[in-house]
Design a protein around this motif. Structure first.
Motif, mmCIF file in Angstrom:
data_model
loop_
_atom_site.group_PDB
_atom_site.id
_atom_site.type_symbol
_atom_site.label_atom_id
_atom_site.label_comp_id
_atom_site.label_asym_id
_atom_site.label_seq_id
_atom_site.Cartn_x
_atom_site.Cartn_y
_atom_site.Cartn_z
ATOM 1 N N LEU A 62 1.142 -1.458 -0.387
ATOM 2 C CA LEU A 62 -0.170 0.012 -0.063
ATOM 3 C C LEU A 62 0.524 0.929 -0.475
ATOM 4 C CD1 LEU A 62 -2.690 -0.970 2.671
ATOM 5 C CD2 LEU A 62 -2.928 -0.690 -0.041
ATOM 6 N N GLY A 63 1.977 1.311 0.513
ATOM 7 C CA GLY A 63 3.376 2.131 0.561
ATOM 8 C C GLY A 63 3.219 2.692 -0.565
ATOM 9 N N LEU A 144 6.986 6.474 6.872
ATOM 10 C CA LEU A 144 5.600 6.307 5.881
ATOM 11 C C LEU A 144 4.717 7.081 6.787
ATOM 12 C CD1 LEU A 144 4.098 4.235 4.568
ATOM 13 C CD2 LEU A 144 3.136 2.969 5.815
ATOM 14 N N ALA A 145 4.668 8.056 7.239
ATOM 15 C CA ALA A 145 3.866 9.639 8.140
ATOM 16 C C ALA A 145 4.416 10.083 7.256
ATOM 17 C CB ALA A 145 4.095 9.485 10.002
ATOM 18 N N THR A 153 -4.067 10.065 0.805
ATOM 19 C CA THR A 153 -4.851 9.388 0.537
ATOM 20 C C THR A 153 -5.165 8.604 1.502
ATOM 21 O OG1 THR A 153 -3.678 8.134 -0.411
ATOM 22 C CG2 THR A 153 -4.049 10.906 -1.820
ATOM 23 N N ALA A 154 -6.325 7.833 1.445
ATOM 24 C CA ALA A 154 -6.926 6.856 2.730
ATOM 25 C C ALA A 154 -6.189 5.486 1.718
ATOM 26 C CB ALA A 154 -8.634 6.315 0.858
ATOM 27 N N VAL A 155 -5.689 5.346 0.885
ATOM 28 C CA VAL A 155 -4.422 4.230 0.833
ATOM 29 C C VAL A 155 -3.041 4.531 1.759
ATOM 30 C CG1 VAL A 155 -2.719 2.914 -1.139
ATOM 31 C CG2 VAL A 155 -5.358 3.817 -1.693
ATOM 32 N N THR A 156 -2.357 5.670 1.163
ATOM 33 C CA THR A 156 -1.397 5.473 2.451
ATOM 34 C C THR A 156 -1.875 6.193 3.283
ATOM 35 O OG1 THR A 156 -1.807 8.514 2.043
ATOM 36 C CG2 THR A 156 -0.157 7.388 0.619
ATOM 37 N N LEU A 157 -2.364 5.961 4.375
ATOM 38 C CA LEU A 157 -2.861 6.753 5.902
ATOM 39 C C LEU A 157 -2.920 4.561 5.621
ATOM 40 C CD1 LEU A 157 -3.466 7.662 8.062
ATOM 41 C CD2 LEU A 157 -6.381 7.965 7.493
ATOM 42 N N ALA A 158 -4.219 4.030 4.902
ATOM 43 C CA ALA A 158 -4.386 2.728 5.151
ATOM 44 C C ALA A 158 -2.938 1.881 5.450
ATOM 45 C CB ALA A 158 -5.177 1.751 4.640
ATOM 46 N N ALA A 159 -2.007 2.864 4.445
ATOM 47 C CA ALA A 159 -0.230 1.429 4.895
ATOM 48 C C ALA A 159 0.383 2.259 5.890
ATOM 49 C CB ALA A 159 0.164 2.343 3.744
#
Length: 212
Positions: A62-63, A144-145, A153-159
């Protein structure tokens, strides 16, 4: 930095970091020890260690997917965010990835990905490991933060969420029990004075560090 430019830079930095953290580090480790350092996922299917390994792999995917989707304009960050946020994220991500590499190097021959319960490695308590017991995981989460700030986006936050959950499961359910069993009182004393992920927080009490 506009959204598309931030996504391109984030993807480049992220992929370079993954190559260094896992590819080059594993290659260097094998040259010095004869082993890649990879030990795989610990525990049977459905166990905490198993879930930790799956979530860690998901976080890595996801990252990369977050910036890639933004670069392809498939999932763009909100348009009203200040451009300076991306620059802050870049500085945070690069600095944290450097710390990851430094902490990996500081482990020397003890560096591993995963745990082999039959294996004994030296207990590393110096350098960055005198500040926190898991500086590699802490720096990875901070990096990652930074990517999230660059590509919110939702994907990077999910990562980021997947990574935090993964390292919590891996450390608490797999690595700490292994280290207590392997190093006994030495690890118990170390864990009692040094925080788990940040200084002073997550130090184990005597009841938690009973030699198993």
């Amino acid at each position: 930095m506009n959204a598309r430019g931030a996504a391109a830079v984030a993807l480049t930095v992220y992929l370079m970091a993954v190559v260094v953290m896992f590819g080059i580090r594993s290659w260097a480790h094998r040259r010095h020890t004869g082993s890649t350092g990879f030990r795989g996922v610990s525990g049977p299917a459905g166990s905490s260690g198993w879930w930790g390994g799956r979530l860690f792999a998901l976080a890595l995917l996801l990252g990369a997917a977050g910036p890639a989707l933004a670069l392809a304009r498939a999932l763009l960050p909100p348009a009203n965010l200040p451009g300076a946020l991306a620059w802050v994220g870049l500085l945070v991500a690069v600095a944290a990835f450097v710390v990851v590499a430094a902490a990996q190097s500081g482990m020397g021959a003890s560096w591993r990905i995963g745990v082999d319960a039959t294996e004994r490695t030296d207990l590393v308590t110096t350098g960055l490991f005198a500040v926190a017991r898991n500086p590699i995981f802490t720096a990875m989460a901070i990096a990652l933060a930074g990517i999230v700030l660059m590509v919110p986006t939702a994907v990077t936050l999910a990562a980021l969420v997947a990574l935090v959950l993964a390292v919590q499961l891996q450390v608490r359910a797999v690595e700490e029990p292994y280290l207590l069993t392997t190093h006994g009182a030495a690890y118990a004393a170390y864990a009692a004075r040094v925080g788990r992920f940040v200084p002073g927080i997550g130090r184990l009490r005597s009841a938690d560090t009973a030699v198993r």
